[in-house]
Design a protein around this motif. Structure first.
Motif, PDB file in Angstrom:
ATOM      1  N   LEU A 153       0.828  -1.204   0.000  1.00 56.12           N
ATOM      2  CA  LEU A 153       0.000   0.000   0.000  1.00 56.12           C
ATOM      3  C   LEU A 153       0.864   1.258   0.000  1.00 56.12           C
ATOM      4  O   LEU A 153       1.927   1.292   0.623  1.00 56.12           O
ATOM      5  CB  LEU A 153      -0.920   0.002   1.229  1.00 56.12           C
ATOM      6  CG  LEU A 153      -1.792  -1.238   1.447  1.00 56.12           C
ATOM      7  CD1 LEU A 153      -2.677  -1.035   2.661  1.00 56.12           C
ATOM      8  CD2 LEU A 153      -2.625  -1.550   0.217  1.00 56.12           C
ATOM      9  N   PRO A 154       0.377   2.282  -0.691  1.00 54.90           N
ATOM     10  CA  PRO A 154       1.083   3.567  -0.625  1.00 54.90           C
ATOM     11  C   PRO A 154       0.839   4.213   0.728  1.00 54.90           C
ATOM     12  O   PRO A 154      -0.160   3.894   1.389  1.00 54.90           O
ATOM     13  CB  PRO A 154       0.438   4.358  -1.763  1.00 54.90           C
ATOM     14  CG  PRO A 154      -0.934   3.760  -1.912  1.00 54.90           C
ATOM     15  CD  PRO A 154      -0.793   2.317  -1.575  1.00 54.90           C
ATOM     16  N   PRO A 155       1.710   5.086   1.219  1.00 50.63           N
ATOM     17  CA  PRO A 155       2.890   5.575   0.495  1.00 50.63           C
ATOM     18  C   PRO A 155       4.168   4.798   0.817  1.00 50.63           C
ATOM     19  O   PRO A 155       5.176   4.965   0.150  1.00 50.63           O
ATOM     20  CB  PRO A 155       3.007   7.005   1.002  1.00 50.63           C
ATOM     21  CG  PRO A 155       2.505   6.932   2.414  1.00 50.63           C
ATOM     22  CD  PRO A 155       1.415   5.907   2.417  1.00 50.63           C
ATOM     23  N   GLN A 176     -10.392   1.544  -8.867  1.00 49.82           N
ATOM     24  CA  GLN A 176      -9.545   2.602  -8.331  1.00 49.82           C
ATOM     25  C   GLN A 176      -8.343   2.007  -7.593  1.00 49.82           C
ATOM     26  O   GLN A 176      -7.213   2.500  -7.699  1.00 49.82           O
ATOM     27  CB  GLN A 176     -10.355   3.502  -7.389  1.00 49.82           C
ATOM     28  CG  GLN A 176      -9.576   4.654  -6.782  1.00 49.82           C
ATOM     29  CD  GLN A 176      -8.992   5.590  -7.833  1.00 49.82           C
ATOM     30  OE1 GLN A 176      -9.603   5.816  -8.873  1.00 49.82           O
ATOM     31  NE2 GLN A 176      -7.811   6.146  -7.556  1.00 49.82           N
ATOM     32  N   SER A 177      -8.573   0.912  -6.853  1.00 47.62           N
ATOM     33  CA  SER A 177      -7.474   0.298  -6.098  1.00 47.62           C
ATOM     34  C   SER A 177      -6.419  -0.286  -7.034  1.00 47.62           C
ATOM     35  O   SER A 177      -5.237  -0.345  -6.688  1.00 47.62           O
ATOM     36  CB  SER A 177      -8.014  -0.805  -5.178  1.00 47.62           C
ATOM     37  OG  SER A 177      -8.406  -1.949  -5.917  1.00 47.62           O
ATOM     38  N   ARG A 185      -5.201   1.029  -9.510  1.00 50.70           N
ATOM     39  CA  ARG A 185      -4.297   2.093  -9.931  1.00 50.70           C
ATOM     40  C   ARG A 185      -3.365   2.554  -8.806  1.00 50.70           C
ATOM     41  O   ARG A 185      -2.393   3.266  -9.061  1.00 50.70           O
ATOM     42  CB  ARG A 185      -5.104   3.290 -10.427  1.00 50.70           C
ATOM     43  CG  ARG A 185      -6.044   2.988 -11.596  1.00 50.70           C
ATOM     44  CD  ARG A 185      -6.753   4.265 -12.063  1.00 50.70           C
ATOM     45  NE  ARG A 185      -7.663   4.003 -13.166  1.00 50.70           N
ATOM     46  CZ  ARG A 185      -8.956   3.779 -13.037  1.00 50.70           C
ATOM     47  NH1 ARG A 185      -9.494   3.786 -11.828  1.00 50.70           N
ATOM     48  NH2 ARG A 185      -9.711   3.560 -14.089  1.00 50.70           N
ATOM     49  N   THR A 186      -3.685   2.175  -7.566  1.00 52.42           N
ATOM     50  CA  THR A 186      -2.954   2.760  -6.438  1.00 52.42           C
ATOM     51  C   THR A 186      -2.121   1.764  -5.633  1.00 52.42           C
ATOM     52  O   THR A 186      -1.202   2.179  -4.923  1.00 52.42           O
ATOM     53  CB  THR A 186      -3.937   3.450  -5.477  1.00 52.42           C
ATOM     54  OG1 THR A 186      -4.901   2.497  -5.023  1.00 52.42           O
ATOM     55  CG2 THR A 186      -4.657   4.598  -6.180  1.00 52.42           C
ATOM     56  N   VAL A 187      -2.456   0.471  -5.706  1.00 52.85           N
ATOM     57  CA  VAL A 187      -1.706  -0.502  -4.912  1.00 52.85           C
ATOM     58  C   VAL A 187      -0.847  -1.372  -5.817  1.00 52.85           C
ATOM     59  O   VAL A 187      -1.081  -1.463  -7.025  1.00 52.85           O
ATOM     60  CB  VAL A 187      -2.650  -1.393  -4.074  1.00 52.85           C
ATOM     61  CG1 VAL A 187      -3.500  -0.560  -3.145  1.00 52.85           C
ATOM     62  CG2 VAL A 187      -3.535  -2.252  -4.977  1.00 52.85           C
ATOM     63  N   GLN A 188       0.151  -2.033  -5.219  1.00 53.88           N
ATOM     64  CA  GLN A 188       1.072  -2.875  -5.984  1.00 53.88           C
ATOM     65  C   GLN A 188       0.853  -4.337  -5.626  1.00 53.88           C
ATOM     66  O   GLN A 188       0.854  -4.714  -4.458  1.00 53.88           O
ATOM     67  CB  GLN A 188       2.519  -2.485  -5.669  1.00 53.88           C
ATOM     68  CG  GLN A 188       3.558  -3.330  -6.397  1.00 53.88           C
ATOM     69  CD  GLN A 188       4.973  -3.005  -5.955  1.00 53.88           C
ATOM     70  OE1 GLN A 188       5.196  -2.009  -5.275  1.00 53.88           O
ATOM     71  NE2 GLN A 188       5.936  -3.845  -6.337  1.00 53.88           N
ATOM     72  N   ASN A 197     -11.826   1.338  -0.752  1.00 53.84           N
ATOM     73  CA  ASN A 197     -12.078   2.774  -0.920  1.00 53.84           C
ATOM     74  C   ASN A 197     -11.066   3.630  -0.168  1.00 53.84           C
ATOM     75  O   ASN A 197     -11.228   4.853  -0.079  1.00 53.84           O
ATOM     76  CB  ASN A 197     -13.496   3.126  -0.493  1.00 53.84           C
ATOM     77  CG  ASN A 197     -13.757   2.833   0.979  1.00 53.84           C
ATOM     78  OD1 ASN A 197     -12.838   2.477   1.721  1.00 53.84           O
ATOM     79  ND2 ASN A 197     -15.002   2.975   1.409  1.00 53.84           N
ATOM     80  N   SER A 198     -10.043   3.004   0.439  1.00 47.15           N
ATOM     81  CA  SER A 198      -8.964   3.697   1.161  1.00 47.15           C
ATOM     82  C   SER A 198      -9.437   4.390   2.423  1.00 47.15           C
ATOM     83  O   SER A 198      -8.693   5.164   3.023  1.00 47.15           O
ATOM     84  CB  SER A 198      -8.260   4.725   0.239  1.00 47.15           C
ATOM     85  OG  SER A 198      -7.738   4.083  -0.907  1.00 47.15           O
ATOM     86  N   THR A 217      -3.589  -8.064  -4.550  1.00 55.31           N
ATOM     87  CA  THR A 217      -2.765  -7.543  -5.633  1.00 55.31           C
ATOM     88  C   THR A 217      -2.111  -8.616  -6.456  1.00 55.31           C
ATOM     89  O   THR A 217      -1.484  -8.315  -7.433  1.00 55.31           O
ATOM     90  CB  THR A 217      -1.656  -6.654  -5.059  1.00 55.31           C
ATOM     91  OG1 THR A 217      -1.407  -7.032  -3.751  1.00 55.31           O
ATOM     92  CG2 THR A 217      -2.024  -5.241  -5.140  1.00 55.31           C
TER      93      THR A 217
END
Length: 541
Positions: free
Chosen positions: A336-338, A369-370, A372-375, A349-350, A534
């Protein structure tokens, strides 16, 4: 079915009719299922005619209701004024509070072959009124009876030794014949047998007619199948329901058969518990790399990926039984970012304070959406998620909630031993687990978790119930590429076992359905949590 507040264009000579249509697998559109009676001169008709439909929890049964102002005796609907229509599913009606659904009628224009509005579809902007539905399950005599009998001084039929008696129960038919409906066990070498108590559906015993004759034959068992007839007597369900009394002592030649005990109770159905509000759903699925076309998570502008299809297929049916349509959605197996922290349970939904998504469309939006943001990050561990849901289910074991966990995976899980233990523990709780395998991987190991043939075990303990259903999505994909048909096939199979699994838990704990909430109160609903991983892993509903 009732309609309130129809537009005030109906004159004293006008009448109102409602037409019910339904979509079928064999027809792309709708077929005319039935029509109500015509009611004269009213803006608030309350229709008497009822419609009987088969309900399948695992299928999305689409319905359309058209309302017409009848001007003539013609059965041709184009000859009448179209007042409005409403679309819903049968599941929405049954899943509504007290199985009562109220919706606004709308006037949606249908187009002719020349793309011009048909003349009978109404007036734009007109207020169309409200249509109200109520649904109930046909009982069809759902009671079950449990009874025990004994006998005294039965005839000795065997040359060596005593008789080996057993009883045979027959239901009488309309034509005077009899149909066998139950056999007791054989008690060896005993002229004064006490048979074990047994349970039988009342409809099997008398087809719901309490005064219908029930014939009971007494036999002496023989190894070659030529059982010796000892005698017979007749009774009825009404007589048996009196229990142990002088009325239930029957002479069989020189012998006596006596009813020792009798108990009748209702056999509750899945719909009984749904009406009382006892379903929760938790969805879990893993994200991956959406930019690579080879990824099962690839976000194509032309079609949904396998994860989204599985979620939509199952979720759209489940959400009909959720009054607030709020679904907690989680992902698992990602950095998870950051700071790149690895998590096996993070809100899609973070929002760590409120993981709810609005409807299945909201879950899908959070899922995309997830991506695009998690690895993506392994390993694929199921046990932590199952244990987390089990903790939630363990807090509510009174039957007011039942949890359904949907997991979607693209490969073999990494913690099979821990997962088996988690399943065994969860089997004693109000929950079911659905696992959908996507992609070309071999899923042989997953079959171990599906206890259809052999119950899952861990450290010598067997699961109390079969709560896992596993299916590979590729077995349901339509060869012509029809995604809607693929999703319908998947949903039908993976959800088919949920009703029996819910009932098995309720029955094992002697839990009765809660009375349906009043139509004005909020019904306890199905809550859905979604989790994604992921590494293209698993979805739980």
């Amino acid at each position: 079915m009732a309609i309130a507040g129809l537009p005030a264009v109906i004159s004293a000579r006008d009448v109102t009719r409602d037409v019910v249509t339904r979509e079928t697998k064999s027809t792309p559109g709708c077929i005319d299922f039935g029509r109500t009676e015509v009611i004269d001169n009213t803006l608030n008709p309350d229709f008497v005619r009822k419609f009987v439909l088969d309900f399948f929890f695992e299928e999305k049964q689409n319905l359309r209701f058209d309302v017409y102002n009848v001007d003539t005796r013609s059965s041709n609907l184009s000859k009448h004024d179209f007042l409005g229509q409403m679309f819903c599913t049968l599941g929405e009606i049954i899943g509504s509070t007290a199985s009562r659904l109220e919706r606004t009628l709308s006037q949606i224009f249908e187009l002719s072959n020349t793309n011009k509005p048909l003349p009978s579809v109404g007036i734009p902007g007109k207020k169309c009124g409200t249509i109200i539905f109520t649904a109930e399950e046909l009982s069809n005599c759902r009671d079950i009876a449990t009874m025990q009998l004994c006998a005294n001084k039965l005839d000795k039929k065997d040359f060596f030794g005593k008789s080996d008696p057993f009883l045979v129960f027959y239901r009488s038919n309309e034509d005077g014949t009899f149909t066998i409906c139950h056999k007791t066990e054989v008690i060896k070498n005993n002229l004064n047998p006490v048979w074990k108590s047994f349970t039988i559906p009342v409809r099997a015993l008398c087809n719901g007619d309490y005064d219908r004759s029930v014939k009971v034959d007494v036999y002496d068992w023989d190894r070659d199948g030529s059982h010796d007839f000892i005698g017979e007597f007749t009774t009825s369900y009404r007589e048996l329901s009196r229990g142990q009394s002088q009325f239930n002592v029957y002479e069989v030649k020189s012998s006596v058969v006596t009813l020792l005990s009798f108990k009748a109770e209702s056999e509750y159905t899945f719909v009984d518990f749904i009406r009382g509000g006892s379903t929760n759903a938790i969805l879990l699925f893993p994200p991956g790399n959406p930019s690579q076309p080879t990824s099962l998570h690839y976000m194509s502008p032309y079609q949904m990926n396998a994860y989204a299809m599985a979620l939509k297929a199952v979720g759209e049916i489940i959400q009909d039984y959720d009054s607030d349509k709020l679904f907690p959605a989680y992902g698992f197996g990602a950095k998870l970012p950051p700071d790149g922290k690895v998590s096996h349970a993070f809100p899609l939904n973070s929002n760590t304070e409120n993981s709810n998504c609005v409807g299945i469309d909201g879950v899908l939006e959070a899922y995309f959406q997830s991506l695009r943001t998690v690895q993506l990050y392994g390993p694929t561990n199921f046990a932590p998620v199952i244990n987390q849901v089990a903790r939630c289910a363990g807090e509510v074991t009174d039957g007011s909630q039942y949890f359904v966990l949907l997991m979607i995976t693209d490969g073999v899980i990494s913690d099979m031993a821990q997962t088996k233990e988690a399943v065994v523990n969860a089997a004693s709780l109000p929950m079911s687990i659905i696992i959908v395998g996507v992609g070309p991987a071999e899923f042989d190991a997953m079959e171990e978790l599906d206890g259809d043939e052999v119950r899952v075990s861990s450290r010598g303990r067997f699961a109390e119930r079969d709560i896992v259903q596993f299916v590979p999505f590729r077995d349901y994909i339509d060869r012509s590429g029809n995604q809607v048909l693929s999703m319908a096939r998947l949903a039908k199979d993976v959800l088919a076992e949920i009703p029996d699994q819910l009932l098995s838990f309720m029955k094992s704990r002697a839990i009765e359905p809660q009375p349906p909430p009043s139509a004005i109160s909020d019904m306890p609903s199905m809550s859905t949590t979604t989790a994604t991983k992921t590494k293209e892993r698993n979805m739980h509903v």
